[in-house]
Design an enzyme around this catalytic site. Structure first.
Site, short mmCIF file in Angstrom:
data_model
loop_
_atom_site.label_atom_id
_atom_site.label_comp_id
_atom_site.label_asym_id
_atom_site.label_seq_id
_atom_site.Cartn_x
_atom_site.Cartn_y
_atom_site.Cartn_z
NE ARG A 77 -12.81 10.65 9.73
CZ ARG A 77 -11.90 10.17 8.90
NH1 ARG A 77 -11.10 9.20 9.26
NH2 ARG A 77 -11.79 10.68 7.70
CG LEU A 137 -4.40 9.03 2.26
CD1 LEU A 137 -4.99 9.83 1.11
CD2 LEU A 137 -4.31 7.57 1.87
CB SER A 178 -16.00 11.50 1.37
OG SER A 178 -15.18 12.54 1.85
CD GLU A 192 -5.32 1.02 8.97
OE1 GLU A 192 -5.34 1.16 7.74
OE2 GLU A 192 -6.29 0.66 9.63
NE ARG A 247 -6.78 7.35 9.99
CZ ARG A 247 -7.53 7.88 9.02
NH1 ARG A 247 -7.26 9.09 8.55
NH2 ARG A 247 -8.54 7.21 8.53
CB ALA A 306 3.39 2.20 4.56
N GLY A 362 0.85 -1.19 0.00
CA GLY A 362 0.00 0.00 0.00
C GLY A 362 0.88 1.23 0.00
CG HIS A 422 -15.70 7.32 8.70
ND1 HIS A 422 -16.79 8.01 8.27
CD2 HIS A 422 -14.62 7.98 8.24
CE1 HIS A 422 -16.38 9.04 7.56
NE2 HIS A 422 -15.07 9.05 7.53
#
Lengths: 254, 656, 229
Positions: B329, B460, B283, B444, B454, B43, B41, B265
């Site tokens: 969130r 990202l 989103s 992550e 977070r 990272a 991904g 979320h």
């Protein structure tokens, strides 16, 4: 939203491995909620197959939100099924009605050999990128991001091309199994940006050479690729690539 | 007490000083040093590219068919960077401060400050690679605000920032493959870390196409394998996202930190039935314009549009007048759960709240009419308003309609919180090394930067910071002492032993031949976790959950049914391998949640709340990272890493 | 790009198809213009003047060589592209995508091309070969009266005449569909990506694809039904 449960007949391509001959098998799926996604319907079927000591159907999938590009089913003669601008994972059973027969096949192209059932090997796409689908800049060399203004229209066009999720539906839909929509989208993403200019010529030459080597066909501009692209990539990108290729070819030393 | 090896000195000089004093490896030696990167991904791909560029010999592994499919690709909103392009007062310190505060004071100052420092370089690097970020008409980069911060520091590429950044990193990685510095293994899953003389020296990976086990040597191993949200079965993670690589490392001795810190979320599409396989995020940017409400009357069965304005409860605006619908969130999620639990939920499941754009449509419609200087009738205003909303959120609205069959331009969206991100992960020090020498963990998968919650657009940032700008320095500091270590042949006894253990476990799984499918057991695990270790937790529930999970583990190992063969493509076997690890992790998460007797960020213990129902931290007792060491089956020992706030003063978060 | 790649790479092959195709499109304009002289209804006087100019002049005769070269290249390359593309999917789909994603004629360029080729062979056998044989292939004088030849070929009710007319009409319809895709496809192959100009070229392409084959098809019909003397 009103919905109901439906019964369907599924005709699915089964193939044990890449060397097996393969063939269609028919399954009855019952009591499928129209709120299910197409892949969830396969989950239900697979659970039943396991319970009956049969081999579940192998298919590629991961994010199930239409962005990873892994899902790849050719449903009733159309990649990703009947909905426009859609991936298989986002297709929902509302698209089908009671008693319907659904034919599910893998992407078919010599360049995408079948691994098992509906899973195909799309590593050819990785190799096309390796041939030139990048900008050669090492980490840490970058100038300030705003040092290079880019015309908004160009940046937007570049983004529209970069929206490609590499699913291969374009290849699956093309009568020639051509990867030109994929390749041209990848090339246009970089060629439309000032950062992509230094390698523009070699990029298109090498990527096209790799595409041919992988066994994809040549583009004949039928537009079938554009019609099925989940991200609505335009075949305009193919024209852009053609021009870049021609210019690169004309001015090359050899 | 464990040592995070944070460099001495003032906060803003730590990283600079580290970089200028860490050990280096000369280019000739780099060529003979091998590095394994598991997971591709943001990272993993960025680390593989950056390390390949430096001249190391890199091997990458991913279970997907291509590195470009890693779930980083699904991130929608954006990436934060302290560029201050908007001249609105942003700075490295502000980004650092917001991240620490957003994490509810459970993150390390040193790491977070480094993250803020390199954030600007990430944007530069990505633009140089050709990432097509959104731009203004003048040709410069556009920003938006996100997650309730007070500055505009989020860079974005329409609704697919994650995909664009990942493709940038993927292309950089593919370039290194073309140059011969990186070798890529797709459809491979890491099933164990190989340890030699106490150091990580390689991995055992399974080729998922042939089922064969492979041995791979590396002077160092990097785990960049993402989060473990799928322990809840239903989450916004990809179907394949798993904890297996990190869990194998944990079983080999790497500490697992803050496992109970999970981010729920608030704006996801609600569950529609038992068939549901995953949840889809809408989103966070939607909360900029959408108003969240439920009916004032319990169990109201009227259609949303039939409920008059005065009978609607805009509970976020009511409870948090200062931030309204834009609270962080964790706060928004808990408030939605509270309303639904109290019987005000909507939709067939009653587990949903409305996210309504009617007001925004009217507002934008009027602005549009004003801009064009026309006296428009109500219908025209609504149409113009819809056009503006479509321009801003069209792709999200389309996705919602595909999934639910409802048209969100006409009726409010139904949303409900869902598991999205895991702040916890393998414990790493300042150099991103786990407690196993030579074993690193990035993105992550590690625990380090987000504390207990977070902020939006920070995941990202962290993935790329770790991969592009941190690991290239810190790994050199370790490998500088490894230049005399020759590549160890994979017929070494340690490789053979690790491989045979992996093989035995696979055979054991296949030979159970029970009656329950992997999927059904995973669903049950998810249900336990969601109900007892989800948005709200209490001691009794957690204790019960631990018992239930232990029972589930027994059931799994005695009654799971896996069809097919070992030496072939067998997705059910792959899944069984992963679920077996999720079950063990689930137990540890509950243990950690039980231990942490306070509420902070995403971790809400019902026993610890203020009179108004807000999270109540206990800084005096829990200002530490819980890093768990596995001691045996069902047995863990906790190590504490005290958190020292030298610069930021922890305070109660308030959004009222 | 080496010269070899120009003919062997997938994009190169298409370039050759596009260039030769557009060259043939230009030729058709000349051809249809000259032939339209039959409608002057002057007993073929104007038409034969034009035919004489083309047949008894070294410049068009030299261009004719280029024309045949282009034609042969277009045919050979076209067949090669067609066969190569067909070989890229060893196992066909059970359910075809068909017309849902593309126009049938855009997928049938090979078939249409072969129909045109059949017509072309018959056409050359009727007019060009007898004419050039009468002249001798290097000669400029002695060509036959092509107007009369046309009249004879298309007048009467014998089955040979009917078959000939059928071949001509079918050939022209095939040409129309071939051009409907070919013109704009060639322009895309040359790199025309601007939507504004693609719209213009597509419109021109469709107009051309309708007008030119229609005019050609009307020629045998005009003789047959006695619309001209």
């Amino acid at each position: 939203m009103e919905h109901q449960n439906i019964n369907l007949k599924l005709k699915v391509w089964r193939q044990k491995n890449s060397t097996d001959k393969g063939g269609f098998e028919t399954y009855d799926v019952k009591n499928i909620s129209q709120e299910m996604s197409f892949l969830e319907m396969f989950d239900v079927l697979n659970e039943e197959l396991i319970a009956e000591d049969k081999d579940p159907i192998a298919f590629d999938h991961d994010c199930r939100e239409g962005i990873c590009g892994m899902c790849s089913m050719y449903i009733n003669g159309r990649p990703h099924g009947p909905w426009e601008a859609n991936t298989t994972c986002q297709l929902h059973m509302r698209a089908f009605s009671e008693g319907e027969t659904i034919v599910v096949e893998p992407w078919r192209a010599n360049a995408f050999p079948i691994i098992k059932d509906l899973m195909v090997d799309r590593t050819a796409f990785d190799r096309i990128i390796q041939a030139g689908g990048y900008i050669s800049v090492n980490t840490g060399n970058a100038v300030d991001a705003n040092a290079l203004p880019i015309e908004k229209a160009k940046a937007d066009a570049s983004f529209a091309a970069a929206a490609c999720i590499g699913c291969g539906a374009c290849v699956a839909a093309c009568k020639n199994s051509s990867a030109m929509l994929f390749l041209s989208a990848k090339a246009a993403h970089l060629n439309l940006l000032p950062q992509g200019q230094p390698e523009r010529k070699t990029r298109v030459m090498n990527m096209v050479a790799q595409m041919d080597k992988e066994g994809f066909g040549a583009c004949t501009n039928t537009g079938a690729c554009e019609a099925v692209c989940p991200k609505e990539i335009s075949i305009t990108n193919i024209a852009r690539l053609n021009l870049d290729y021609t210019c690169a070819g004309l001015v090359s030393d050899k | 007490m464990i040592d995070a090896k944070i460099p001495a000195g003032s906060l803003d000089s730590k990283w600079t000083k580290y970089k200028s004093t860490c050990k280096l490896v000369n280019p000739a030696n780099k060529r003979s040093l091998e590095i394994i990167v598991v997971g591709t991904g943001l990272a993993g791909a960025s680390a593989a590219a950056a390390l390949g560029e430096l001249g190391y010999k890199v091997k990458t592994f991913c279970f997907q068919d291509s590195p470009r499919r890693a779930h980083s690709i699904a991130a929608q909103g954006g990436i934060n960077a302290a560029k201050n392009y908007q001249n609105d007062g942003d700075s490295t310190y502000r980004l650092f401060y917001d991240t620490i505060k957003g994490g509810d004071y459970r993150a390390r100052e040193g790491n977070v400050h480094r993250l803020a420092e390199v954030s600007a370089n990430i944007i530069d690097q990505c633009v140089a690679q050709g990432v097509p970020f959104a731009r203004e008409y003048g040709g410069l980069l556009s920003n938006r605000s996100f997650g309730g911060t007070q500055v505009q520091r989020t860079f974005y590429a329409a609704g697919q920032t994650g995909q664009q950044l990942l493709i940038g990193a993927y292309q950089a990685q593919e370039r290194q493959i073309a140059l011969g510095n990186v070798v890529q293994y797709s459809r491979h899953e890491m099933l164990d870390v190989v340890m030699i003389d106490g150091k990580a020296r390689g991995i055992i990976a399974r080729n998922l196409v042939t089922g064969e086990l492979e041995r791979h040597f590396g002077h160092a191993v990097l785990l960049c394998t993402g989060g473990y949200g799928n322990v809840f079965y239903l989450s916004t993670n990809a179907m394949g996202s798993n904890v297996t690589a990190a869990w194998k490392a944990h079983k080999k001795g790497a500490l697992f930190a803050n496992p109970c810190f999970t981010q729920i979320h608030p704006t996801c599409i609600p569950v529609s039935g038992d068939h549901q396989s995953k949840l889809t995020l809408m989103s966070e940017s939607l909360r900029n314009d959408g108003r969240i409400w439920v009916p004032k009357q319990q169990g109201d069965t009227r259609k949303s549009i039939d409920i008059p304005e005065e009978e609607r409860d805009y509970y976020l605006e009511r409870r948090y007048p200062a931030f309204g619908n834009l609270v962080p969130r964790d706060v928004a999620s808990r408030a939605a759960k509270e309303r639904c639990d109290a019987g005000y939920g909507v939709g067939t499941s009653k587990q949903a709240v409305y996210l309504d754009f009617a007001a925004a449509i009217q507002r934008y419609g009027k602005i549009e009419a004003g801009k064009r200087g026309i006296e428009a009738d109500a219908e025209t205003i609504t149409q113009m308003g819809k056009d503006v909303v479509k321009e801003k959120y069209g792709n999200l609205f389309d996705m919602y309609e595909k999934i639910t069959g409802e048209n969100p331009y006409e009726v409010p969206m139904r949303i409900y919180p869902a598991v999205h991100y895991t702040m916890g992960g393998l414990w790493v020090d300042y150099e991103l090394m786990t407690t196993i020498p030579g074993l690193y963990c990035l993105g992550e998968a590690n625990f380090s930067d987000h504390g207990a919650n977070r902020l939006g657009a920070s995941a990202l940032m962290q993935g790329l910071a770790d991969g592009y700008f941190v690991i290239p320095y810190t790994i050199g500091n370790y490998l500088a002492d490894e230049i005399r270590t020759k590549a160890i042949p994979t017929d070494h006894a340690a490789f053979a032993e690790a491989e045979s253990k992996v093989r035995d476990r696979i055979h054991m799984l296949m030979n159970i031949k029970g009656s329950k499918t992997v999927e059904s057991l995973h669903k049950r695990l998810g249900k336990i976790m969601w109900e007892k270790c989800g948005m709200a937790r209490n001691a009794e529930g957690l204790k019960q959950a631990i018992k239930e999970i232990q029972q589930l583990k027994n059931e799994f190992w005695s009654d799971v049914k896996i069809p097919g063969e070992i030496n072939e493509m067998n997705p059910e076997l792959d899944k069984a391998n992963r679920v077996a690890d999720f079950i063990e992790l689930g137990e540890l998460m509950c243990i950690d949640a039980l231990n942490r007797e306070e509420s902070c960020g995403g971790h809400f213990r019902e026993e610890h709340q203020t009179e108004e129902g807000e999270a109540l931290r206990h800084d005096d007792k829990f200002m530490y990272v819980s890093a768990w060491e596995m001691k045996g089956e069902h047995e863990w020992e906790m190590h504490k890493e005290e958190l020292n706030y030298e610069v930021v003063k922890p305070s109660q978060r308030s959004y009222k | 790009m080496t010269f070899k790649q120009m003919f062997t790479s997938s994009v190169g092959k298409k370039l050759v198809m596009g260039f030769t195709g557009l060259f043939l499109v230009l030729f058709l304009i000349v051809h249809v213009g000259l032939n339209a002289c039959i409608w002057a209804n002057d007993g073929g006087e104007m038409f034969n003047k034009g035919a004489h100019f083309m047949g008894a002049n070294w410049v068009p005769r030299l261009l004719e060589v280029g024309l045949f070269a282009g034609l042969i290249l277009h045919i050979i390359q076209g067949l090669m592209v067609e066969f190569s593309n067909r070989s890229k999917r060893a196992i066909k789909y059970d359910v075809a995508f068909g017309n849902r994603g593309s126009k049938w004629y855009s997928r049938s360029m090979g078939l249409l091309g072969i129909l045109i080729l059949i017509f072309l062979i018959s056409h050359l056998a009727h007019f060009w070969i007898p004419n050039r044989s009468a002249q001798g292939f290097v000669g400029l004088e002695g060509e036959i009266d092509l107007y009369t030849k046309m009249k004879d070929t298309f007048t009467g009710d014998s089955w040979q005449v009917m078959v000939t007319i059928l071949v001509y009409v079918v050939g022209c319809i095939a040409l129309g569909f071939h051009l409907a895709h070919g013109v704009q496809s060639a322009c895309r192959t040359f790199g025309l990506s601007n939507p504004k100009w693609i719209a213009v070229v597509s419109a021109l392409g469709y107009a051309y694809a309708i007008i030119v084959p229609l005019m050609f098809a009307l020629m045998p019909l005009s003789f047959h039904f006695g619309w001209i003397d």
